[in-house]
Design a protein around this motif. Sequence first.
Motif, short mmCIF file in Angstrom:
data_model
loop_
_atom_site.label_atom_id
_atom_site.label_comp_id
_atom_site.label_asym_id
_atom_site.label_seq_id
_atom_site.Cartn_x
_atom_site.Cartn_y
_atom_site.Cartn_z
N MET A 69 50.11 41.11 31.74
CA MET A 69 49.81 42.54 31.64
C MET A 69 49.85 43.44 32.97
SD MET A 69 47.05 44.77 29.37
CE MET A 69 47.58 44.20 28.23
N HIS A 70 49.39 42.69 34.14
CA HIS A 70 49.32 43.36 35.38
C HIS A 70 50.80 43.48 36.12
CE1 HIS A 70 49.28 39.10 36.64
NE2 HIS A 70 49.85 39.67 37.87
N ALA A 71 51.79 43.04 35.49
CA ALA A 71 53.09 42.63 36.17
C ALA A 71 53.68 44.14 35.86
CB ALA A 71 53.96 41.68 35.61
N THR A 72 53.32 44.77 35.17
CA THR A 72 53.85 46.24 34.86
C THR A 72 52.96 47.32 35.65
OG1 THR A 72 52.99 46.89 33.10
CG2 THR A 72 55.42 45.73 32.90
N GLU A 73 53.50 48.35 35.95
CA GLU A 73 52.69 49.22 36.74
C GLU A 73 51.72 49.89 35.80
OE1 GLU A 73 53.03 53.77 39.09
OE2 GLU A 73 54.84 52.66 38.66
N GLU A 74 52.13 50.21 34.55
CA GLU A 74 51.37 50.82 33.44
C GLU A 74 50.28 49.85 33.02
OE1 GLU A 74 51.43 52.59 28.89
OE2 GLU A 74 53.17 51.38 29.70
N GLY A 75 50.48 48.47 33.05
CA GLY A 75 49.50 47.40 32.86
C GLY A 75 48.56 47.21 33.72
N ALA A 76 48.93 47.41 35.07
CA ALA A 76 48.03 47.19 36.32
C ALA A 76 47.05 48.32 36.18
CB ALA A 76 48.76 47.23 37.57
N GLU A 77 47.45 49.61 35.99
CA GLU A 77 46.56 50.74 35.85
C GLU A 77 45.62 50.62 34.81
OE1 GLU A 77 49.20 53.98 35.73
OE2 GLU A 77 49.87 53.99 37.71
N VAL A 78 46.11 50.06 33.61
CA VAL A 78 45.04 50.02 32.35
C VAL A 78 44.03 48.92 32.67
CG1 VAL A 78 45.10 49.21 30.04
CG2 VAL A 78 46.70 50.73 30.86
N ILE A 79 44.32 47.64 33.38
CA ILE A 79 43.32 46.59 33.59
C ILE A 79 42.34 47.34 34.72
CG2 ILE A 79 42.95 44.59 34.60
CD1 ILE A 79 46.02 43.69 33.53
N LEU A 80 42.95 48.11 35.54
CA LEU A 80 41.89 48.65 36.36
C LEU A 80 41.03 49.53 35.83
CD1 LEU A 80 40.99 48.88 39.64
CD2 LEU A 80 42.78 50.59 39.98
N LEU A 105 40.29 50.53 32.85
CA LEU A 105 39.28 49.87 31.69
C LEU A 105 38.34 48.58 32.10
CD1 LEU A 105 38.29 50.27 28.88
CD2 LEU A 105 40.45 48.49 28.29
N PHE A 106 38.85 47.74 33.12
CA PHE A 106 37.93 46.70 33.37
C PHE A 106 37.47 46.62 34.86
CE2 PHE A 106 40.69 45.25 29.86
CZ PHE A 106 39.68 45.18 28.72
N GLY A 107 38.23 47.46 35.46
CA GLY A 107 37.75 47.56 37.21
C GLY A 107 38.40 46.24 37.81
N ALA A 108 39.26 45.77 37.20
CA ALA A 108 40.10 44.47 37.71
C ALA A 108 41.45 44.73 38.18
CB ALA A 108 39.82 43.40 36.65
N GLU A 109 41.86 43.67 38.91
CA GLU A 109 43.34 43.52 39.40
C GLU A 109 44.21 42.79 38.34
OE1 GLU A 109 44.69 41.31 42.88
OE2 GLU A 109 44.14 43.34 43.75
N ARG A 110 43.58 41.89 37.81
CA ARG A 110 44.13 41.10 36.77
C ARG A 110 43.59 39.90 36.17
NH1 ARG A 110 44.59 38.78 41.75
NH2 ARG A 110 44.27 36.46 42.01
N PHE A 111 44.02 39.23 35.39
CA PHE A 111 43.52 38.19 34.33
C PHE A 111 43.75 36.69 35.04
CE2 PHE A 111 43.47 41.69 31.37
CZ PHE A 111 42.10 42.02 31.43
N GLU A 112 43.08 35.84 35.15
CA GLU A 112 43.43 34.45 35.39
C GLU A 112 42.54 33.53 34.23
OE1 GLU A 112 42.52 33.34 39.36
OE2 GLU A 112 44.16 34.34 40.17
N PRO A 113 43.25 32.14 34.10
CA PRO A 113 42.59 31.42 33.36
C PRO A 113 40.99 31.13 33.65
CG PRO A 113 45.05 30.68 33.62
CD PRO A 113 44.49 31.83 34.60
N GLY A 114 40.15 31.19 32.50
CA GLY A 114 38.80 30.91 32.73
C GLY A 114 38.29 29.41 33.03
N ARG A 115 37.27 29.30 34.04
CA ARG A 115 36.75 27.86 34.17
C ARG A 115 35.45 27.90 33.88
NH1 ARG A 115 38.14 26.30 39.95
NH2 ARG A 115 36.60 27.88 40.51
#
Length: 293
Positions: A255-266, A268-278
């Motif tokens: 989702m963060h790969a597009t400008e719109e997606g990156a803005e939405v993640i930031l 709504l979640f205050g985040a830059e992107r998602f990564e697989p959880g450990r």
Amino acid sequence: MVPRGVAGRRKSRYNPCRRPVGAVERHMKRIVFATGPIARTPTRRQPRRAFAQLLSAALGLEVVVVVASTYNELAGLVHRGDAHVAWLPPAVYVRSCQRDGVQLLLETIRARGSVFRSALFVRTDASFQSIEDLAGHAVAWVDQNSCSGYLFPRISLFDRGVDPRTHFRRELVLGSHEAVVRAVEVGTASVGATYIDQVPGEDARESHPGWTMEVELDEMRPLMVSDPIPADTISVRPDVPAQVREDLSAALLSMHATEEGAEVILGLFGAERFEPGRIEDYEPIRRAIELSC
């Protein structure tokens, strides 16, 4: 007449989480995504709508975003099956995993490489210079499921040989970071717990502390800063089909790969992107929960 084999059986109580095998697969025409109190603010209304639209387009399913007023309500939505997938802060994820078998899907990666910590803070004009100086005073916490507002500062206190149950005269649980800041500001509590979003190399006081939601940066100062807190999670109920989990993961990871997606993640979640959880990243949370009991 009672059918053979039925007499004497005890009728089991209905459990909304105990669904027939395949029930979710047959009815998975929409996904309910739950998030927490932070998403209730007016500035997050548009990111919520945009997030639902982007995720719906990626999955080919209707996506509904629901917002819980408290962490307990958020956990309840997942427990009852009213939400299939959820943004869960670390402690809520661990408790939901233990109770409901909720599965970790992704972790949020905070903007600018920042590290999330907890701070115990006081008014800048207060005379306190150490945690020990606060013996016999009142402390304000956010929520017993809040890592930055309750669990991690308590770990830090125990590690220093300070038992918060006896060190403080009163322990106030106020429900939000804003309420904690207001309590310290007006003197209802001498010290409060909130988060610090700390960028490596920056002084803790200059690193976006939670009290700036209510007061100016220089009106408060930290007395103690915790170890780093594991990231917020995107987690799913165990009865969500494997293919849906895979599609969700792929959609959110990109989702963060597009400008719109990156803005939405930031937004709504205050985040830059998602990564697989450990899963192993959340062991400190289990310890924090044990110490809070």
